[in-house]
Design a protein around this motif. Structure first.
Motif, PDB file in Angstrom:
ATOM      1  N   ASN A   1       7.306   7.978  -8.062  1.00 57.07           N
ATOM      2  CA  ASN A   1       6.341   6.941  -7.694  1.00 57.07           C
ATOM      3  C   ASN A   1       5.281   6.859  -8.778  1.00 57.07           C
TER       4      ASN A   1
ATOM      5  N   SER B   1       3.446   3.431  -5.874  1.00 56.63           N
ATOM      6  CA  SER B   1       4.427   2.356  -6.020  1.00 56.63           C
ATOM      7  C   SER B   1       5.636   2.652  -5.144  1.00 56.63           C
ATOM      8  N   ASN B   2       6.529   1.690  -5.051  1.00 52.77           N
ATOM      9  CA  ASN B   2       7.820   1.938  -4.441  1.00 52.77           C
ATOM     10  C   ASN B   2       8.591   2.944  -5.294  1.00 52.77           C
TER      11      ASN B   2
END
Length: 219
Positions: free
Chosen positions: A54, A105-106
């Motif tokens: 991430n 983040s994803n």
């Protein structure tokens, strides 16, 4: 054989990470139209990894980010804000002890250049009225020592906005003369012109607060 070993042994290590931050002033849209300080944050990380990762941007509890975004090798990632406890429950590797919230983040997989940007608010320092501050948290815990970590802060936007800074007839001359216009932590920084920078080399991990304080002449 190398492919098989990398499959059984996950790794995550950072070659270098460089962070640039810049103070800038905006004028509020409502009366009395005061000047408001913000910080633009730009960070690039070169790393190698064969596990899911991430992008992360930790926040100091008092100084939240207005927005955050990230890219991996030029491809955009979606960013979302989580509490420290939520991030820890997701088994995120980088959760700073200094932060209350972290932007994540994803998940993505792969190595290369991770690019992150954000805008942070600036507030008065605690128990003072004419000192503003910005706090940045640098936090990584890779499997191998990090070759180089740098943080550079551009102070030019603040000083350039002051008419006649450095002149004796300037109302802020005393702060400028005695070096109290800016206060910088931790020690060990270098100052060149309007920028200050910190540098660490070959360190096993880092969870460091950078604190910049300055005389808030605009308030």
């Amino acid at each position: 054989m190398t492919i098989l070993l990398s499959f059984f042994f996950l790794y995550y290590y950072i070659e270098s990470t460089h962070t640039y931050a810049k103070l800038f002033l905006t004028r509020e849209k409502t009366y009395p139209y005061v000047l408001s300080p913000h910080v633009f944050f730009d960070q690039k990380v070169i790393y190698n990894c064969n596990e899911m990762s991430n992008a992360h941007i930790p926040e100091d509890p008092r100084y939240p980010a207005v927005w955050a975004r990230a890219w991996i090798n030029g491809h955009p990632l979606s960013m979302k804000k989580y509490t420290r406890a939520q991030a820890a429950s997701m088994r995120v590797r980088n959760v700073s002890r200094h932060s209350k919230y972290v932007w994540l983040s994803n998940h993505y997989e792969g190595s290369g250049e991770l690019h992150k940007q954000a805008e942070f608010v600036v507030l008065p320092a605690e128990a003072t009225q004419k000192i503003d501050e910005y706090v940045c948290i640098l936090n990584w815990e890779p499997d191998r020592p990090i070759e180089e970590v740098t943080f550079t802060m551009d102070l030019g936007a603040i000083t350039m906005a002051i008419p006649g800074i450095g002149r004796q007839n300037n109302p802020y001359y005393v702060q400028w003369l005695y070096g109290t216009f800016f206060r910088l932590e931790p020690p060990g920084y270098q100052r060149v012109g309007s920028t200050v920078s910190w540098r660490w080399t070959h360190i096993p991990r880092i969870d460091q607060k950078i604190r910049i304080q300055w005389y808030a002449w605009y308030r």
